[in-house]
Scaffold this motif. Structure first.
Motif, PDB file in Angstrom:
ATOM      1  N   ASN A  32       0.561  -0.668  -0.116  1.00 54.28           N
ATOM      2  CA  ASN A  32      -0.316  -0.229  -0.285  1.00 54.28           C
ATOM      3  C   ASN A  32       0.762   1.137  -0.218  1.00 54.28           C
ATOM      4  O   ASN A  32       0.538   2.182  -0.842  1.00 54.28           O
ATOM      5  N   ALA A  33       1.826   1.402   0.635  1.00 53.72           N
ATOM      6  CA  ALA A  33       2.841   2.575   0.465  1.00 53.72           C
ATOM      7  C   ALA A  33       3.135   2.586  -0.796  1.00 53.72           C
ATOM      8  O   ALA A  33       3.197   3.351  -1.040  1.00 53.72           O
ATOM      9  N   ARG A  35       2.134   1.709  -3.619  1.00 50.48           N
ATOM     10  CA  ARG A  35       0.758   2.614  -4.303  1.00 50.48           C
ATOM     11  C   ARG A  35       0.992   3.792  -4.285  1.00 50.48           C
ATOM     12  O   ARG A  35       0.439   4.258  -5.198  1.00 50.48           O
ATOM     13  N   ASP A  36       1.276   3.980  -2.805  1.00 53.24           N
ATOM     14  CA  ASP A  36       0.807   5.363  -2.711  1.00 53.24           C
ATOM     15  C   ASP A  36       1.775   6.323  -3.479  1.00 53.24           C
ATOM     16  O   ASP A  36       1.828   7.225  -4.115  1.00 53.24           O
ATOM     17  N   LYS A  40       1.534   9.007  -6.366  1.00 54.68           N
ATOM     18  CA  LYS A  40       1.520  10.438  -5.749  1.00 54.68           C
ATOM     19  C   LYS A  40       3.108  11.148  -7.441  1.00 54.68           C
ATOM     20  O   LYS A  40       2.623  12.390  -7.432  1.00 54.68           O
ATOM     21  N   TRP A  48      -7.394  -0.996  -8.468  1.00 51.58           N
ATOM     22  CA  TRP A  48      -5.762  -1.294  -6.932  1.00 51.58           C
ATOM     23  C   TRP A  48      -6.638  -2.698  -6.914  1.00 51.58           C
ATOM     24  O   TRP A  48      -7.929  -3.381  -5.650  1.00 51.58           O
TER      25      TRP A  48
END
Length: 130
Positions: A32-33, A35-36, A40, A48
């Motif tokens: 998830n980090a 993906r974020d 960004k 997703w």
């Protein structure tokens, strides 16, 4: 009296050194980090699906049909994934991946992502540079 230019240049250099992505691409704690960070940096991920189906990855997912993100427990695991892919039939399909210390992004526009995220580009197919 004129002020010396050297202190101003030192401050400017220090400020600029802190800007921009790490050359290594750094590492991410989980998918998830990653993906974020991908979003960004300008990546598109409206669909997703954390499928966890990438061989050797601790976690993985896809953003529709054209983008796969994966995180690994170690840098060596990333390197093994690259080697395994280069030795497989998938290498002939070509393409490029953006890789970091513990992650891989397989998408169309890795060059622009690299400007924002850092990391190394790995090429596959007939135009590979070894």
């Amino acid at each position: 009296m004129r002020k010396p230019l050297v202190p101003a240049l030192v401050v400017l250099t220090l400020l600029l050194a802190g800007c921009g992505p790490e050359k290594s691409g750094g590492s991410y704690d989980d998918i998830n980090a990653l993906r974020d960070a991908f979003i960004k940096a300008g990546g598109d991920c409206e669909e997703w699906d954390e499928s966890n189906q990438v061989l050797g990855a601790a976690q993985s997912g896809d953003c529709g049909t054209d983008t796969v993100l994966s995180v690994y427990l170690t840098h060596d695991a990333v390197q093994q994934r690259i080697a395994d892919t280069k030795d497989s039939i998938f290498s002939a399909a070509g393409g490029e991946w953006l890789t970091g210390e513990n992650w891989v992004i397989n998408t169309d526009d890795v060059r622009n992502l690299q400007k924002e995220m850092g990391g190394q580009i790995v090429s596959f197919g007939s135009d590979e540079e070894e």
